[in-house]
Design an enzyme around this catalytic site. Structure first.
Site, PDB file in Angstrom:
ATOM      1  N   CYS A 100       0.851  -1.189   0.000  1.00 56.94           N
ATOM      2  CA  CYS A 100       0.000   0.000   0.000  1.00 56.94           C
ATOM      3  C   CYS A 100       0.887   1.240   0.000  1.00 56.94           C
ATOM      4  O   CYS A 100       1.613   1.502   0.957  1.00 56.94           O
ATOM      5  CB  CYS A 100      -0.907  -0.008   1.233  1.00 56.94           C
ATOM      6  SG  CYS A 100      -1.737   1.562   1.543  1.00 56.94           S
TER       7      CYS A 100
ATOM      8  N   CYS B  29       0.030   3.759   2.687  1.00 57.35           N
ATOM      9  CA  CYS B  29       0.491   3.312   4.007  1.00 57.35           C
ATOM     10  C   CYS B  29       1.988   3.550   4.158  1.00 57.35           C
ATOM     11  O   CYS B  29       2.473   3.884   5.246  1.00 57.35           O
ATOM     12  CB  CYS B  29       0.197   1.825   4.203  1.00 57.35           C
ATOM     13  SG  CYS B  29      -1.547   1.416   3.974  1.00 57.35           S
TER      14      CYS B  29
ATOM     15  N   ASP C 160      33.531  19.553 -19.919  1.00 60.72           N
ATOM     16  CA  ASP C 160      34.986  19.563 -19.849  1.00 60.72           C
ATOM     17  C   ASP C 160      35.472  19.103 -21.231  1.00 60.72           C
ATOM     18  O   ASP C 160      34.712  18.461 -21.965  1.00 60.72           O
ATOM     19  CB  ASP C 160      35.458  18.598 -18.762  1.00 60.72           C
ATOM     20  CG  ASP C 160      36.964  18.567 -18.637  1.00 60.72           C
ATOM     21  OD1 ASP C 160      37.577  19.630 -18.736  1.00 60.72           O
ATOM     22  OD2 ASP C 160      37.519  17.463 -18.470  1.00 60.72           O
TER      23      ASP C 160
ATOM     24  N   ASP D 165      34.868  13.914 -16.871  1.00 58.99           N
ATOM     25  CA  ASP D 165      35.289  12.511 -16.814  1.00 58.99           C
ATOM     26  C   ASP D 165      35.327  11.977 -15.385  1.00 58.99           C
ATOM     27  O   ASP D 165      35.649  10.811 -15.169  1.00 58.99           O
ATOM     28  CB  ASP D 165      36.645  12.310 -17.499  1.00 58.99           C
ATOM     29  CG  ASP D 165      37.752  13.165 -16.889  1.00 58.99           C
ATOM     30  OD1 ASP D 165      37.541  13.700 -15.787  1.00 58.99           O
ATOM     31  OD2 ASP D 165      38.814  13.291 -17.523  1.00 58.99           O
TER      32      ASP D 165
ATOM     33  N   ASP E  38      37.300  16.409 -11.794  1.00 64.72           N
ATOM     34  CA  ASP E  38      36.240  17.406 -11.955  1.00 64.72           C
ATOM     35  C   ASP E  38      35.285  17.455 -10.768  1.00 64.72           C
ATOM     36  O   ASP E  38      34.222  18.062 -10.865  1.00 64.72           O
ATOM     37  CB  ASP E  38      35.422  17.109 -13.226  1.00 64.72           C
ATOM     38  CG  ASP E  38      36.260  17.238 -14.486  1.00 64.72           C
ATOM     39  OD1 ASP E  38      37.081  18.154 -14.542  1.00 64.72           O
ATOM     40  OD2 ASP E  38      36.088  16.417 -15.397  1.00 64.72           O
TER      41      ASP E  38
END
Length: 697
Positions: free
Chosen positions: A12, A15, A403, A592, A596
């Site tokens: 449910c 619920c 990038d 990559d 980064d």
């Protein structure tokens, strides 16, 4: 700390939301999440508070859903499969028989049409047979303080119908409701199974190589640095390195790509790949719990706990929607009868119809199911989305910042052009001969361009620091390097106006030719940028630490909106923040995942490429593209938009149908049975529509 639990039998969605709200209010709980789709509950609290919090949380689950079995999730299961199943239990078969017997009894009662007390007793008996459990649950919930749920609504509506003498209708409504619940549970169960089967690429067993030969064991029982055997056609159970054999590997389960990958001794191999040809012996380097496929599946399964704004809205909406409809139902009886002299029975019947249609199941089930199916479909294509919230953000992206190296370009040097009076073939031959012992990436690119052809005999090889290499080939002095080397040898070499690294070749003191070497743009990068523009992405921007000349060349070739070059990692963050300040929609950064991390975290959405085998990429980003193809970003955006479209369709469809039935019910143009039928139909259609998110093109 966070503790996870399996909620077996949780069927449910409404619920689930109630359990989440109640557990969140327990003292010491910093965060609580109930994942209806995966039947999981996670609780965050201080380690010292865990025993008390756990006891109270389990009591709440038992109070709200007594039939749900709560089991702590084992972090490292002893088998390749998770310990729970969503198959139908014997209880469902019992319900089916109950429905069939009620259908026969209802037909007989309508045919025989008894009267007097016999009619009352017969219909009430059938009513209790088909709906007794609903009435019992409603009463139990009232004592627990949970009033406005579907059990309460159906009980009030049907008992009200019995009270005004609508015996056949009362039984028919409960009968249709139970049919709806049965098919709804079946549809959700099948949906769960389909999604899990689609994603579950874990093998059941591993062939452990021992002194006595091969032995089939659970992948979780294989220690690190063990030798395992994978025969043709079998899945690789654990990450490792190939020590024997060569083969072709099917990586589609991880990357979504059907192109086989060649594998030989010394190369890394990842769990989830399929061995297509030869017998392989692999030395494992990760345990089962830390293997690539286990991490991917854990990430995808946990993704639905990161709820999207649309999911949060529906949960909040459902909380107020049902009480509002109940209040309207009361007004629908009181106002016409007290102030306009309306017939009490007629208006009570209309109000009871209101109650029947007020259950928000279609919304609270289909919306999270749509997001989970979308995440599952994306993972099958090699795109990992770490939460429903990130999938929704992805659909709203209007600016994509890339990038350069490793994202739009290969990050590998290659010879782009060869020219000069010595002839291209001779230039490459002499260049490769001089560079044959160098490990520099530029030297390796020259050797790759020359291929496997025979090199010329060379002697007196000497490296000139920062300039190049000189040697003797075929009795003549040869030199390769930059303009400084040519100048030092008094060789007049032309200036090259092309962007890239120029390697000049001189033979016998004369200029012989030049090789221009560049980082290569990925094959699908140009089409990716054009497809992003077609998809409505307003700006495509590149951030790079490379020179402005190289940045400009790449930007022009790809047709990017703008670029910023010569940037340090901290400069990239500053430029991204400036871009985000000016952007109208969401901004995604694609990198990559290696260096980064600060930029990935700063963006509205961080997308890491080349995540196959890279823990750093998976950790740092919101979306992980498992291979290194930027075109997957276009597919990811399409999947996210399709998912959001289906979510909106289900919301509009469910509210629209409910609104129409509510109006018709208030005007007296629909029956309670038709209202139940409409409610059940809406839920089933919404669930089926949600499963379209699994279909990925």
């Amino acid at each position: 700390m966070e503790k996870n639990y399996q909620l077996k039998g949780l069927d449910c969605a409404n619920c689930a939301a109630k359990i989440e709200r109640a557990v969140s209010k327990v003292d010491g709980v910093t965060a609580a999440n109930v994942d209806f789709i995966n039947q999981k509950m996670s609780i965050s609290c201080q380690k010292a508070d865990l025993p008390t919090v756990e006891t109270q949380a389990l009591a709440i689950v038992n109070k709200l859903e007594p039939d749900v079995v709560v089991e702590p999730v084992v972090d490292h299961p002893e088998s390749g499969k998770s310990g729970h199943s969503h198959e139908h239990s014997g209880g469902d078969n019992h319900n089916l028989w109950r429905i069939l017997i009620t259908a026969i009894a209802l037909v007989l009662l309508l045919w025989l049409d008894p009267s007097g007390w016999l009619r009352v007793v017969a219909y009430v008996a059938v009513y209790l047979f088909i709906g007794g459990d609903i009435v019992k649950q409603a009463i139990t919930n009232i004592f627990h303080g949970e009033v406005f749920d579907e059990n309460f609504l159906m009980t009030v509506a049907t008992i009200g119908a019995l009270g005004i003498g609508e015996f056949p209708e009362a039984v028919a409504v409960m009968f249709l409701y139970q049919i709806g619940e049965y098919f709804q549970d079946y549809a959700v169960d099948r949906s769960r199974k389909n999604i899990k089967e689609l994603m579950d690429v874990r093998p059941d067993t591993a062939r452990l190589l021992t002194e006595k030969g091969e032995k089939e064991v659970s992948p979780a029982a294989v220690p690190v640095n063990s030798l395992i055997v994978v025969n043709p056609g079998e899945k690789v159970p654990l990450d490792g390195v190939i020590t024997e054999g060569t083969s072709s590997l099917d990586t589609s389960a991880l990357t979504g790509e059907s192109m086989p990958r060649e594998a030989k001794v010394g190369e890394e191999i990842l769990s989830g790949m399929i061995n297509q040809e030869g017998r392989l012996v692999i030395k494992t380097n990760r345990s089962f719990g830390q293997s690539t496929v286990s991490k991917i599946l854990e990430l995808v399964e946990n993704a639905s706990s990161q709820k999207a704004p649309a999911e949060k809205f529906i949960t909040k909406f459902a909380r107020y929607y049902t009480p509002a409809v109940v209040a309207l139902a009361v007004l629908l009886v009181v106002v016409p009868t007290l102030f306009f002299g309306g017939d009490l029975k007629e208006w009570l019947y209309r109000a009871l119809t209101f109650l029947v249609i007020s259950c928000p199941c279609a919304l609270v089930i289909s919306v999270p199911l749509s997001f989970f199916a979308g995440i599952g479909g994306a993972s099958k294509s090699g795109i990992l989305v770490k939460g429903s919230n990130h999938l929704e953000t992805l659909a709203q992206v209007e600016t994509v910042v890339f990038d350069k190296t490793g994202t739009l370009t290969e990050g590998k040097f290659a010879v782009e052009s060869v020219s000069g009076p010595f002839g291209n073939e001779n230039i490459l031959r002499y260049a490769a001969t001089l560079e044959q012992h160098s490990t520099h990436p530029i030297a390796q690119s020259v050797l790759r361009a020359y291929g496997d052809q025979a090199l010329a005999p060379v002697s007196e090889l000497k490296e000139v620091a920062g300039q190049g290499i000189v040697g003797v080939i075929d009795g003549q002095q040869a030199a390769i390097g930059n303009l400084k080397l040519m100048t030092s040898l008094n060789v007049k070499a032309p200036t090259i106006d092309r962007v890239g690294t120029a390697l000049y070749l001189a033979v016998a003191g004369e200029y012989a030719g030049v090789l221009v070497i560049n980082d290569q743009i990925k094959a699908d990068a140009p089409s990716t940028i054009s497809q992003l523009k077609e998809a409505g992405i307003k700006d495509t921007v590149m951030l790079t630490g490379d020179s402005p000349q190289v940045g400009e060349m790449v930007a022009q070739k790809l047709g990017l909106t703008s670029f910023f070059a010569g940037l340090l990692p901290e400069d990239k963050v500053t430029h991204l923040q400036n871009i985000m300040a000016k952007a109208t929609g969401k901004v995604a950064f694609v990198g990559d995942g290696i260096n980064d991390a600060p930029v990935l975290v700063t963006a509205d959405l961080g997308v890491a490429m080349g995540g196959l085998g890279s823990d750093a990429a998976i950790e740092a980003s919101d979306v992980v593209i498992m291979n290194d193809q930027p075109s997957k970003l276009v597919q990811a955006i399409k999947i996210s938009r399709k998912t959001l479209k289906i979510v909106k369709q289900n919301i509009i469809f469910a509210l629209g149908v409910k609104g129409i039935v509510l109006v018709l019910g208030a005007l007296g143009y629909t029956s309670m049975a038709m209202a139940v039928f409409a409610d059940v139909g809406v839920t089933l259609l919404a669930v089926l529509n949600a499963m379209r998110c699994l279909r990925v093109k």
